[in-house]
Design an enzyme around this catalytic site. Structure first.
Site, PDB file in Angstrom:
ATOM      1  N   TYR A 134      -4.432   0.283   6.927  1.00  0.00           N
ATOM      2  CA  TYR A 134      -3.150  -0.127   7.665  1.00  0.00           C
ATOM      3  C   TYR A 134      -2.056  -0.499   6.402  1.00  0.00           C
ATOM      4  CZ  TYR A 134       0.423  -2.473  10.421  1.00  0.00           C
ATOM      5  OH  TYR A 134       1.515  -2.733  10.992  1.00  0.00           O
ATOM      6  N   THR A 180      -0.330  -2.648   5.465  1.00  0.00           N
ATOM      7  CA  THR A 180      -0.390  -4.044   4.801  1.00  0.00           C
ATOM      8  C   THR A 180      -1.937  -4.318   3.967  1.00  0.00           C
ATOM      9  OG1 THR A 180      -1.310  -5.021   6.752  1.00  0.00           O
ATOM     10  CG2 THR A 180       1.015  -5.088   6.544  1.00  0.00           C
ATOM     11  N   LYS A 181      -2.917  -3.409   4.151  1.00  0.00           N
ATOM     12  CA  LYS A 181      -4.079  -3.817   3.594  1.00  0.00           C
ATOM     13  C   LYS A 181      -4.086  -3.375   2.099  1.00  0.00           C
ATOM     14  CE  LYS A 181      -5.544  -5.451   7.320  1.00  0.00           C
ATOM     15  NZ  LYS A 181      -5.794  -4.784   8.761  1.00  0.00           N
ATOM     16  N   ASN A 182      -5.327  -3.818   1.387  1.00  0.00           N
ATOM     17  CA  ASN A 182      -5.335  -3.591   0.102  1.00  0.00           C
ATOM     18  C   ASN A 182      -5.298  -2.410  -0.440  1.00  0.00           C
ATOM     19  OD1 ASN A 182      -5.753  -6.339   0.235  1.00  0.00           O
ATOM     20  ND2 ASN A 182      -7.328  -6.427  -1.313  1.00  0.00           N
TER      21      ASN A 182
END
Ligand SMILES: *Cc1c(COP(=O)(O)O)cnc(C)c1O
Length: 385
Positions: free
Chosen positions: A181, A183-185
């Site tokens: 997603y 926002t993920k790393n």
């Protein structure tokens, strides 16, 4: 005060992603295809060779994971109140019942000592979440799986690159779902992947991810493919696209550098914040933290302000933050459905009431980190009880 608003999160994208995406667009093959296959192979290699199915979200991975494990009506799945809605919704989607167990006060990860007390004849699986990128106690989890014969589905949305005693999350022999997603790393906008160690289960997950059509139906429009396909069961539309995979391949190459930067930012926060009335994120000596989040907790008993006031004051100083998570049992839907209420999971509640997720992403400069520290210092030092 800094002149520009500092967002709490931002994906680390540059011209390499633009180029990779453009190449897919120019190829005219924009859904699942050769680039997705390359991404699956690269991710699998990163994880030491475990089979990986690329999907359009982590939520899809969790849903298919439960189906692959045969979880269904009448079954119970033990999970944590300290997570995002997706981890619990998928349990409902397969007709099973979520059983929440309170968390460890240091990490907000599932407390496996308490999990044992909640096992029943209906317990089919446990769905732990590696909160913020700090792995759950993998020794206790493995002991639970082997000792009680229950299946494990790891929600590793925060935990790509996290490790337990040097071994990456996703390589412990369990079904493991990752999120890509925005926002993920590792960010592909929307996207996810499911590690499926068992080859027969992997084949079923692939079929379920594409309408229930027989294997490799995605290539039916290519010269190598065939128009013929067979629907084996009522599946879902959960495949990744080559547009996402193109971003994913670049992001995977950048991952070690991005992770190193996240760790450096976390270390700078630790140094800058250590004398303030806060609880810094706990790091077990056995883990390598993925630092998806920096979950700071306020020492509320030492302050005249509450968490909401601190967030407002930070915003006034141009610092963006977030809160992870509003515990599952405090949401109206689950309260209506399961009768849960405040007081049921006190450790999760106390963690939530004090928590602020500070800005943390590879593009932050040291000066950005220092701005956050200075703003927090200013707010907390004037609010001491
Ligand atoms: C982000 C997240 C998910 C869902 O991931 P998607 O890829 O958006 O479906 C699931 N669990 C946790 C803990 C998350 O943070």
């Amino acid at each position: 005060m800094r002149g520009e608003f500092l967002p709490y999160n931002q994906p680390e994208l540059d011209e390499r992603e633009v180029e990779a995406l453009s190449a897919v667009v120019r190829s005219r093959w924009i859904t699942r295809g050769p680039v997705t296959e390359r991404f699956e192979a690269a991710l699998s290699e990163y994880l030491g060779g475990v089979p990986v199915v690329a999907l359009n979200s982590c939520t899809a991975g969790l849903h298919l994971g439960l189906l692959a494990l045969g979880v269904g009506p009448g079954d119970e799945v033990i999970t944590t109140p300290y997570t995002f809605a997706a981890s619990v919704n998928v349990i409902e989607h397969v007709g099973a019942r979520p059983v929440l167990v309170d968390v460890d006060p240091k990490t907000a990860n599932l407390d496996f000592n308490q999990v044992v007390d909640h096992l029943s004849a209906r317990t089919k699986a446990v769905l732990p979440v590696h909160f913020a990128g700090h792995p759950v106690d993998m020794e206790a989890l493995t002991a639970l799986r082997e000792g009680y014969g229950i299946s494990v589905l790891e929600d590793a949305a925060h935990a790509l690159a996290a490790a337990w005693e040097g071994r990456l999350v996703g390589t412990f022999g369990n079904l493991t779902a990752f999120s890509f997603y925005a926002t993920k790393n590792l960010a592909t906008g929307e996207g996810g992947a499911l590690v499926v160690p068992d080859p027969a289960m992997e084949a079923r997950v692939r079929v379920l991810s594409l309408h229930g059509m027989s294997r490799n139906a995605w290539n039916r429009y290519t010269a190598a493919g065939s128009w013929a396909y067979a629907v084996e069961e009522a599946g879902f539309k959960y495949n990744m696209t080559d547009l996402q995979a193109a971003l994913g391949l670049v992001q995977l190459e950048k991952l070690p550098a991005m992770q190193a930067r996240r760790a450096a930012i976390a270390a700078r926060y630790r140094e800058g914040l250590r004398d303030l009335p806060v609880i810094l994120p706990h790091v077990d000596p056995r883990v390598s933290h993925a630092w998806h989040l920096y979950p700071l907790r306020l020492q509320l008993q030492a302050l005249t302000v509450d968490r909401a006031e601190v967030i407002e004051a930070l915003r006034a100083l141009n610092i963006g933050t977030s809160v992870h998570f509003i515990p599952i049992h405090l949401h109206p839907y689950y309260q209506r459905r399961y009768g849960w209420r405040r007081g049921d999971f006190p450790v999760a509640e106390a963690f939530f009431d004090a928590e602020i997720s500070l800005p943390l992403y590879p593009g932050m400069s040291d000066l950005d980190v220092d701005d956050v520290v200075a703003a927090l210092r200013q707010i907390l030092e004037r609010s001491l009880r």
